[in-house]
Design a protein around this motif. Structure first.
Motif, PDB file in Angstrom:
ATOM      1  N   ILE A 136       0.835  -1.204   0.000  1.00 17.63           N
ATOM      2  CA  ILE A 136       0.000   0.000   0.000  1.00 17.63           C
ATOM      3  C   ILE A 136       0.868   1.251   0.000  1.00 17.63           C
ATOM      4  N   LYS A 137       1.928   1.232   0.792  1.00 15.81           N
ATOM      5  CA  LYS A 137       2.833   2.385   0.866  1.00 15.81           C
ATOM      6  C   LYS A 137       3.580   2.570  -0.450  1.00 15.81           C
ATOM      7  N   LYS A 138       4.148   1.469  -0.989  1.00 17.03           N
ATOM      8  CA  LYS A 138       4.907   1.555  -2.252  1.00 17.03           C
ATOM      9  C   LYS A 138       4.052   2.052  -3.403  1.00 17.03           C
ATOM     10  N   LYS A 139       2.823   1.572  -3.453  1.00 18.17           N
ATOM     11  CA  LYS A 139       1.946   1.913  -4.572  1.00 18.17           C
ATOM     12  C   LYS A 139       1.208   3.222  -4.341  1.00 18.17           C
ATOM     13  N   GLY A 140       1.390   3.831  -3.171  1.00 19.71           N
ATOM     14  CA  GLY A 140       0.715   5.099  -2.881  1.00 19.71           C
ATOM     15  C   GLY A 140      -0.798   4.959  -2.904  1.00 19.71           C
ATOM     16  N   MET A 141      -1.282   3.868  -2.377  1.00 17.31           N
ATOM     17  CA  MET A 141      -2.722   3.583  -2.393  1.00 17.31           C
ATOM     18  C   MET A 141      -3.389   4.317  -1.232  1.00 17.31           C
ATOM     19  N   LYS A 142      -3.967   5.440  -1.527  1.00 21.15           N
ATOM     20  CA  LYS A 142      -4.629   6.238  -0.498  1.00 21.15           C
ATOM     21  C   LYS A 142      -6.040   5.701  -0.271  1.00 21.15           C
ATOM     22  N   ASN A 143      -6.515   5.844   0.960  1.00 20.05           N
ATOM     23  CA  ASN A 143      -7.863   5.409   1.336  1.00 20.05           C
ATOM     24  C   ASN A 143      -8.121   3.931   1.015  1.00 20.05           C
ATOM     25  N   THR A 144      -7.096   3.109   1.173  1.00 15.28           N
ATOM     26  CA  THR A 144      -7.233   1.676   0.914  1.00 15.28           C
ATOM     27  C   THR A 144      -7.504   0.942   2.224  1.00 15.28           C
ATOM     28  N   ASN A 145      -8.507   0.120   2.201  1.00 17.01           N
ATOM     29  CA  ASN A 145      -8.841  -0.704   3.355  1.00 17.01           C
ATOM     30  C   ASN A 145      -7.928  -1.929   3.303  1.00 17.01           C
ATOM     31  N   GLU A 146      -6.909  -1.957   4.153  1.00 21.06           N
ATOM     32  CA  GLU A 146      -5.914  -3.038   4.085  1.00 21.06           C
ATOM     33  C   GLU A 146      -6.523  -4.406   4.366  1.00 21.06           C
ATOM     34  N   LEU A 147      -7.480  -4.467   5.286  1.00 19.96           N
ATOM     35  CA  LEU A 147      -8.114  -5.753   5.571  1.00 19.96           C
ATOM     36  C   LEU A 147      -8.865  -6.269   4.345  1.00 19.96           C
ATOM     37  N   MET A 148      -9.575  -5.381   3.657  1.00 22.72           N
ATOM     38  CA  MET A 148     -10.306  -5.784   2.455  1.00 22.72           C
ATOM     39  C   MET A 148      -9.329  -6.275   1.386  1.00 22.72           C
ATOM     40  N   LEU A 149      -8.197  -5.622   1.265  1.00 13.93           N
ATOM     41  CA  LEU A 149      -7.188  -6.026   0.289  1.00 13.93           C
ATOM     42  C   LEU A 149      -6.636  -7.417   0.621  1.00 13.93           C
ATOM     43  N   ILE A 150      -6.358  -7.645   1.891  1.00 13.60           N
ATOM     44  CA  ILE A 150      -5.873  -8.956   2.326  1.00 13.60           C
ATOM     45  C   ILE A 150      -6.932 -10.025   2.073  1.00 13.60           C
ATOM     46  N   LEU A 151      -8.171  -9.726   2.414  1.00 13.71           N
ATOM     47  CA  LEU A 151      -9.248 -10.700   2.216  1.00 13.71           C
ATOM     48  C   LEU A 151      -9.455 -11.012   0.735  1.00 13.71           C
ATOM     49  N   ASN A 152      -9.313 -10.016  -0.122  1.00 15.76           N
ATOM     50  CA  ASN A 152      -9.408 -10.258  -1.568  1.00 15.76           C
ATOM     51  C   ASN A 152      -8.299 -11.196  -2.032  1.00 15.76           C
ATOM     52  N   PHE A 153      -7.093 -10.950  -1.549  1.00 21.90           N
ATOM     53  CA  PHE A 153      -5.954 -11.804  -1.888  1.00 21.90           C
ATOM     54  C   PHE A 153      -6.181 -13.226  -1.394  1.00 21.90           C
ATOM     55  N   MET A 154      -6.538 -13.346  -0.112  1.00 24.77           N
ATOM     56  CA  MET A 154      -6.725 -14.675   0.476  1.00 24.77           C
ATOM     57  C   MET A 154      -7.884 -15.410  -0.178  1.00 24.77           C
ATOM     58  N   GLY A 155      -8.951 -14.695  -0.484  1.00 17.30           N
ATOM     59  CA  GLY A 155     -10.093 -15.318  -1.152  1.00 17.30           C
ATOM     60  C   GLY A 155      -9.710 -15.870  -2.513  1.00 17.30           C
ATOM     61  N   ALA A 156      -8.994 -15.056  -3.294  1.00 19.19           N
ATOM     62  CA  ALA A 156      -8.550 -15.519  -4.619  1.00 19.19           C
ATOM     63  C   ALA A 156      -7.631 -16.725  -4.490  1.00 19.19           C
TER      64      ALA A 156
END
Length: 193
Positions: A136-156
């Motif tokens: 998130i920091k490297k990509k400059g992802m502002k207003n990103t819900n980190e838990l949602m991102l992790i859950l998307n990754f884990m779900g896939a």
């Protein structure tokens, strides 16, 4: 005669299998003890209640899973490489440990797993949060819900693993690369990251 650790391990193995087959309420402690080859009273020397037993099984399986996921992770220097290693390790863990995978699938979101157990498990998976915070920091992802991102990754990842369970195909990393790369493109994660 079995050692205390061997008896405990046998109880956990038997109970996990029975809980998956029969459900929590359909698995009496007397059946667990019988299948484990011990007296019911002996079972309660190891686990005071069935609720404690199911939570201990959950913790043990999740810690084994974590150790498998972390295998060779330290060799990866880039975020994408780390996520790819986690992806492959988790899928292979599920293939190599079908009973444990079923247990986790059945009980992850159940009321039988206590909040304390869930909190303990989350602490043990902090490494995953750290990797995603780095992304998130490297990509400059502002207003990103980190838990949602992790859950998307884990779900896939989990559903990619499910493909191999359903089709009974031998695990092929090339097949699993497609959904992994799709996830990476969705967050603009490149080989350089």
């Amino acid at each position: 005669m079995a050692s205390k650790d061997e008896k405990r391990r046998r109880i956990i193995e038997v109970a996990a299998k029975l809980f998956v087959e029969r459900g929590f309420h359909g698995t009496p402690t007397s059946l667990i003890a019988k299948e484990a080859g011990i007296a019911t009273g002996t079972l309660f020397n190891y686990f005071k209640t069935k609720d404690i037993l199911i939570n201990e099984i959950f913790i043990e399986i999740k810690l084994e899973q974590k150790n498998w996921i972390l295998k060779d992770l330290d060799k990866e220097k880039k975020s994408k490489g780390k996520l790819k290693k986690i992806w492959n390790n988790l899928i292979v863990w599920g293939i190599e440990n079908p009973e444990e995978r079923k247990f986790i699938n059945y009980f992850s979101n159940s009321n039988f797993i206590s909040d304390d157990t869930k909190t303990e498990i989350h602490k043990n998976y902090k490494f995953l949060v750290d990797i995603f915070r780095e992304v998130i920091k490297k990509k400059g992802m502002k207003n990103t819900n980190e838990l949602m991102l992790i859950l998307n990754f884990m779900g896939a990842c989990v559903f990619t693993g499910k493909y191999f369970h359903i089709t009974k195909e031998v695990y092929d990393e090339k097949i699993s690369d497609e959904p992994f790369e799709r996830f990476c493109r969705s967050i603009d994660l490149t080989d350089e990251d």
